[in-house]
Motif scaffolding. Structure first.
Motif, PDB file in Angstrom:
ATOM      1  N   THR A 106       0.828  -1.203   0.000  1.00 22.41           N
ATOM      2  CA  THR A 106       0.000   0.000   0.000  1.00 22.41           C
ATOM      3  C   THR A 106       0.861   1.252   0.000  1.00 22.41           C
ATOM      4  O   THR A 106       2.058   1.200   0.272  1.00 22.41           O
ATOM      5  CB  THR A 106      -0.952   0.030   1.212  1.00 22.41           C
ATOM      6  OG1 THR A 106      -0.179   0.002   2.418  1.00 22.41           O
ATOM      7  CG2 THR A 106      -1.898  -1.165   1.182  1.00 22.41           C
ATOM      8  N   THR A 107       0.209   2.368  -0.293  1.00 18.43           N
ATOM      9  CA  THR A 107       0.916   3.645  -0.369  1.00 18.43           C
ATOM     10  C   THR A 107      -0.066   4.761  -0.084  1.00 18.43           C
ATOM     11  O   THR A 107      -1.285   4.579  -0.134  1.00 18.43           O
ATOM     12  CB  THR A 107       1.541   3.833  -1.765  1.00 18.43           C
ATOM     13  OG1 THR A 107       2.353   5.019  -1.774  1.00 18.43           O
ATOM     14  CG2 THR A 107       0.476   3.955  -2.841  1.00 18.43           C
ATOM     15  N   GLY A 108       0.435   5.944   0.233  1.00 21.78           N
ATOM     16  CA  GLY A 108      -0.385   7.142   0.317  1.00 21.78           C
ATOM     17  C   GLY A 108      -1.393   7.170   1.446  1.00 21.78           C
ATOM     18  O   GLY A 108      -1.334   6.392   2.402  1.00 21.78           O
ATOM     19  N   SER A 109      -2.377   8.077   1.309  1.00 21.15           N
ATOM     20  CA  SER A 109      -3.376   8.285   2.354  1.00 21.15           C
ATOM     21  C   SER A 109      -4.616   8.960   1.769  1.00 21.15           C
ATOM     22  O   SER A 109      -4.583   9.498   0.665  1.00 21.15           O
ATOM     23  CB  SER A 109      -2.805   9.160   3.475  1.00 21.15           C
ATOM     24  OG  SER A 109      -2.447  10.444   2.965  1.00 21.15           O
ATOM     25  N   ILE A 110      -5.706   8.923   2.550  1.00 18.59           N
ATOM     26  CA  ILE A 110      -6.966   9.540   2.150  1.00 18.59           C
ATOM     27  C   ILE A 110      -7.190  10.794   2.983  1.00 18.59           C
ATOM     28  O   ILE A 110      -7.068  10.765   4.216  1.00 18.59           O
ATOM     29  CB  ILE A 110      -8.154   8.590   2.347  1.00 18.59           C
ATOM     30  CG1 ILE A 110      -7.912   7.245   1.637  1.00 18.59           C
ATOM     31  CG2 ILE A 110      -9.452   9.247   1.886  1.00 18.59           C
ATOM     32  CD1 ILE A 110      -7.811   7.328   0.144  1.00 18.59           C
ATOM     33  N   GLU A 111      -7.516  11.893   2.334  1.00 19.29           N
ATOM     34  CA  GLU A 111      -7.834  13.140   3.037  1.00 19.29           C
ATOM     35  C   GLU A 111      -9.297  13.491   2.766  1.00 19.29           C
ATOM     36  O   GLU A 111      -9.663  13.806   1.635  1.00 19.29           O
ATOM     37  CB  GLU A 111      -6.925  14.273   2.572  1.00 19.29           C
ATOM     38  CG  GLU A 111      -7.222  15.610   3.252  1.00 19.29           C
ATOM     39  CD  GLU A 111      -6.401  16.773   2.697  1.00 19.29           C
ATOM     40  OE1 GLU A 111      -6.609  17.909   3.170  1.00 19.29           O
ATOM     41  OE2 GLU A 111      -5.568  16.540   1.794  1.00 19.29           O
ATOM     42  N   GLU A 134     -12.277   7.021   5.115  1.00 18.05           N
ATOM     43  CA  GLU A 134     -11.058   7.735   5.487  1.00 18.05           C
ATOM     44  C   GLU A 134      -9.881   6.786   5.677  1.00 18.05           C
ATOM     45  O   GLU A 134      -8.723   7.158   5.478  1.00 18.05           O
ATOM     46  CB  GLU A 134     -11.299   8.541   6.767  1.00 18.05           C
ATOM     47  CG  GLU A 134     -10.227   9.578   7.054  1.00 18.05           C
ATOM     48  CD  GLU A 134     -10.670  10.552   8.122  1.00 18.05           C
ATOM     49  OE1 GLU A 134      -9.962  11.561   8.320  1.00 18.05           O
ATOM     50  OE2 GLU A 134     -11.726  10.327   8.751  1.00 18.05           O
ATOM     51  N   ASP A 135     -10.156   5.535   6.074  1.00 21.75           N
ATOM     52  CA  ASP A 135      -9.093   4.557   6.284  1.00 21.75           C
ATOM     53  C   ASP A 135      -8.926   3.608   5.095  1.00 21.75           C
ATOM     54  O   ASP A 135      -8.290   2.557   5.208  1.00 21.75           O
ATOM     55  CB  ASP A 135      -9.344   3.750   7.557  1.00 21.75           C
ATOM     56  CG  ASP A 135     -10.656   2.968   7.521  1.00 21.75           C
ATOM     57  OD1 ASP A 135     -11.439   3.158   6.558  1.00 21.75           O
ATOM     58  OD2 ASP A 135     -10.889   2.169   8.454  1.00 21.75           O
ATOM     59  N   LYS A 149      -7.516   1.787   1.952  1.00 21.55           N
ATOM     60  CA  LYS A 149      -6.135   1.516   1.573  1.00 21.55           C
ATOM     61  C   LYS A 149      -5.935   1.767   0.073  1.00 21.55           C
ATOM     62  O   LYS A 149      -6.757   1.375  -0.750  1.00 21.55           O
ATOM     63  CB  LYS A 149      -5.757   0.073   1.896  1.00 21.55           C
ATOM     64  CG  LYS A 149      -5.900  -0.299   3.372  1.00 21.55           C
ATOM     65  CD  LYS A 149      -4.976   0.532   4.250  1.00 21.55           C
ATOM     66  CE  LYS A 149      -5.091   0.094   5.713  1.00 21.55           C
ATOM     67  NZ  LYS A 149      -4.271   0.971   6.604  1.00 21.55           N
ATOM     68  N   ILE A 175      -7.261  11.776  -2.681  1.00 23.11           N
ATOM     69  CA  ILE A 175      -6.567  10.501  -2.532  1.00 23.11           C
ATOM     70  C   ILE A 175      -5.103  10.788  -2.804  1.00 23.11           C
ATOM     71  O   ILE A 175      -4.695  10.990  -3.946  1.00 23.11           O
ATOM     72  CB  ILE A 175      -7.119   9.449  -3.510  1.00 23.11           C
ATOM     73  CG1 ILE A 175      -8.608   9.240  -3.252  1.00 23.11           C
ATOM     74  CG2 ILE A 175      -6.361   8.120  -3.384  1.00 23.11           C
ATOM     75  CD1 ILE A 175      -9.306   8.414  -4.326  1.00 23.11           C
ATOM     76  N   ARG A 176      -4.317  10.851  -1.758  1.00 22.05           N
ATOM     77  CA  ARG A 176      -2.925  11.266  -1.873  1.00 22.05           C
ATOM     78  C   ARG A 176      -2.057  10.036  -2.169  1.00 22.05           C
ATOM     79  O   ARG A 176      -1.815   9.213  -1.297  1.00 22.05           O
ATOM     80  CB  ARG A 176      -2.480  11.993  -0.610  1.00 22.05           C
ATOM     81  CG  ARG A 176      -3.243  13.290  -0.393  1.00 22.05           C
ATOM     82  CD  ARG A 176      -2.576  14.221   0.602  1.00 22.05           C
ATOM     83  NE  ARG A 176      -3.197  15.538   0.615  1.00 22.05           N
ATOM     84  CZ  ARG A 176      -2.894  16.532  -0.224  1.00 22.05           C
ATOM     85  NH1 ARG A 176      -1.959  16.325  -1.146  1.00 22.05           N
ATOM     86  NH2 ARG A 176      -3.506  17.697  -0.146  1.00 22.05           N
ATOM     87  N   THR A 177      -1.624   9.948  -3.397  1.00 25.25           N
ATOM     88  CA  THR A 177      -0.895   8.767  -3.851  1.00 25.25           C
ATOM     89  C   THR A 177       0.587   8.803  -3.515  1.00 25.25           C
ATOM     90  O   THR A 177       1.263   7.785  -3.588  1.00 25.25           O
ATOM     91  CB  THR A 177      -1.033   8.623  -5.376  1.00 25.25           C
ATOM     92  OG1 THR A 177      -0.429   9.763  -6.005  1.00 25.25           O
ATOM     93  CG2 THR A 177      -2.497   8.533  -5.790  1.00 25.25           C
TER      94      THR A 177
END
Length: 340
Positions: free
Chosen positions: A31-36, A48-49, A51, A308-310
């Motif tokens: 996995t990578t990145g995060s959700i804002e 929000e969580d 993957k 979606i911050r890749t």
């Protein structure tokens, strides 16, 4: 996407090696990145969580994803390697089509492969071919791909197109597409460039190419609203990155050009790397659009609902047929995000 030319010279992983590696990644679920989440409305579509999973990596520049519903797989472009890659859930990736956009149609053309991919009403694969500088149909069934093509559009007023980039079909059979210079070896300065501007075009169902707007520098991703009254265009301009909207008239012409979202303030901001590029419209009317920092979720009014911050330059995205998965082409990877 414009950044591809900077990256293409630095990455040289072979497609064959990538296939073996990506099959392994399917099980690893890296996995990578995060959700804002920016607006609570986004929680109807995106957790929000959630993957961001890597489904394939080691390419040179990925683009143009399209979901093939009937066979349940994804196709996407690896532009500098001149290939289309196939991703099958639980099976990984493999080369689907070699010589996808640079087939040697004209002597001296650049070796860039297909960029945008989509299906027409007859289920045929349509390719925006950067090297061959045309919009074309693969002259073979989806189940037996071949590097054989039928030209749909290659010229406007007897001048060769720059390098068709992205497209969207209207329900009347017409095709709207953008034509920046990214597929030309020297870009804007390429001596083979025949058209001075970078157009937004309409290809009618009877094969006529008409120019809609010649005033936009670096038009890129393109999409239609659900009711087909609004045309969205991403502008990958380093000096003024933005998304535009136009009213679409019944005769296929456009008017009332306006700013959908201005991203100029993000130039040089840490974590906001990249430019507006490909996009896809959800059945809700909301828009997933690749841009600075990853993929943005817009409301139809241009309100940012989530990002979606890749963690990497991001080129394009599309949805699975059931809209439970968003697939993202980002630099040298294929990513996926589950949706609600």
């Amino acid at each position: 996407m414009r950044t591809a030319f900077i990256l293409a010279a630095t990455l040289t992983v072979s497609a064959c090696a990538t296939t073996q590696q990506n099959t392994q990644l399917e099980d690893a679920l890296e996995t990578t990145g995060s959700i804002e989440i920016i607006n609570q409305q986004a929680l109807s579509y995106l957790a929000e969580d959630a993957k961001i999973s890597i489904r394939g990596k080691g390419y040179r520049w990925t683009e143009g994803p399209v979901w093939i519903a009937e066979q349940n797989y994804l196709l996407f472009s690896d532009i500098p390697n001149n290939t289309v890659i196939k991703y099958q859930p639980n099976q990984g990736t493999s080369v689907y089509l070699a010589q996808s956009g640079a087939s040697g149609l004209y002597e001296g053309d650049y070796g860039q492969g297909a960029n945008g991919l989509l299906l027409n009403d007859e289920g045929q694969l349509v390719l925006l071919q950067q090297g061959d500088r045309r919009v074309a149909i693969m002259d073979a069934p989806l189940t037996s791909p071949k590097s054989e093509f039928i030209t749909l559009a290659s010229h406007y007023q007897e001048k060769r197109l720059n390098s068709p980039n992205d497209a969207v079909y209207h329900s009347d059979g017409s095709l709207y597409f953008t034509d920046p210079p990214y597929g030309l070896n020297a870009g804007m300065d390429d001596q083979r460039k025949e058209i001075d501007y970078q157009g937004i075009y309409r290809l009618s169902s009877d094969g006529e190419v008409s120019l809609l707007d010649e005033s936009v520098n670096f038009p890129n991703g393109i999409a239609l609203s659900l009711d087909e009254t609004t045309l969205y265009v991403a502008v990958s301009d380093d000096a003024h990155p933005r998304w535009l909207a136009y009213d679409l008239n019944a005769d296929g012409s456009i008017e009332n050009k306006r700013m959908f979202y201005n991203a100029k303030a993000l130039i040089g901001v840490e974590g906001e790397q990249g430019l507006p590029d490909g996009m896809v419209v959800h059945s809700s009317g909301n828009i997933f659009a690749s841009g600075p920092g990853g993929v943005w979720l817009f409301s139809p009014k241009g309100e940012v609902l989530a990002k979606i911050r890749t963690g990497r330059l991001t080129a394009n995205c599309t949805l699975s047929a059931d809209e439970q998965t968003l697939f993202i082409t980002a630099h040298d990877t294929l990513l996926s995000v589950p949706l609600l």
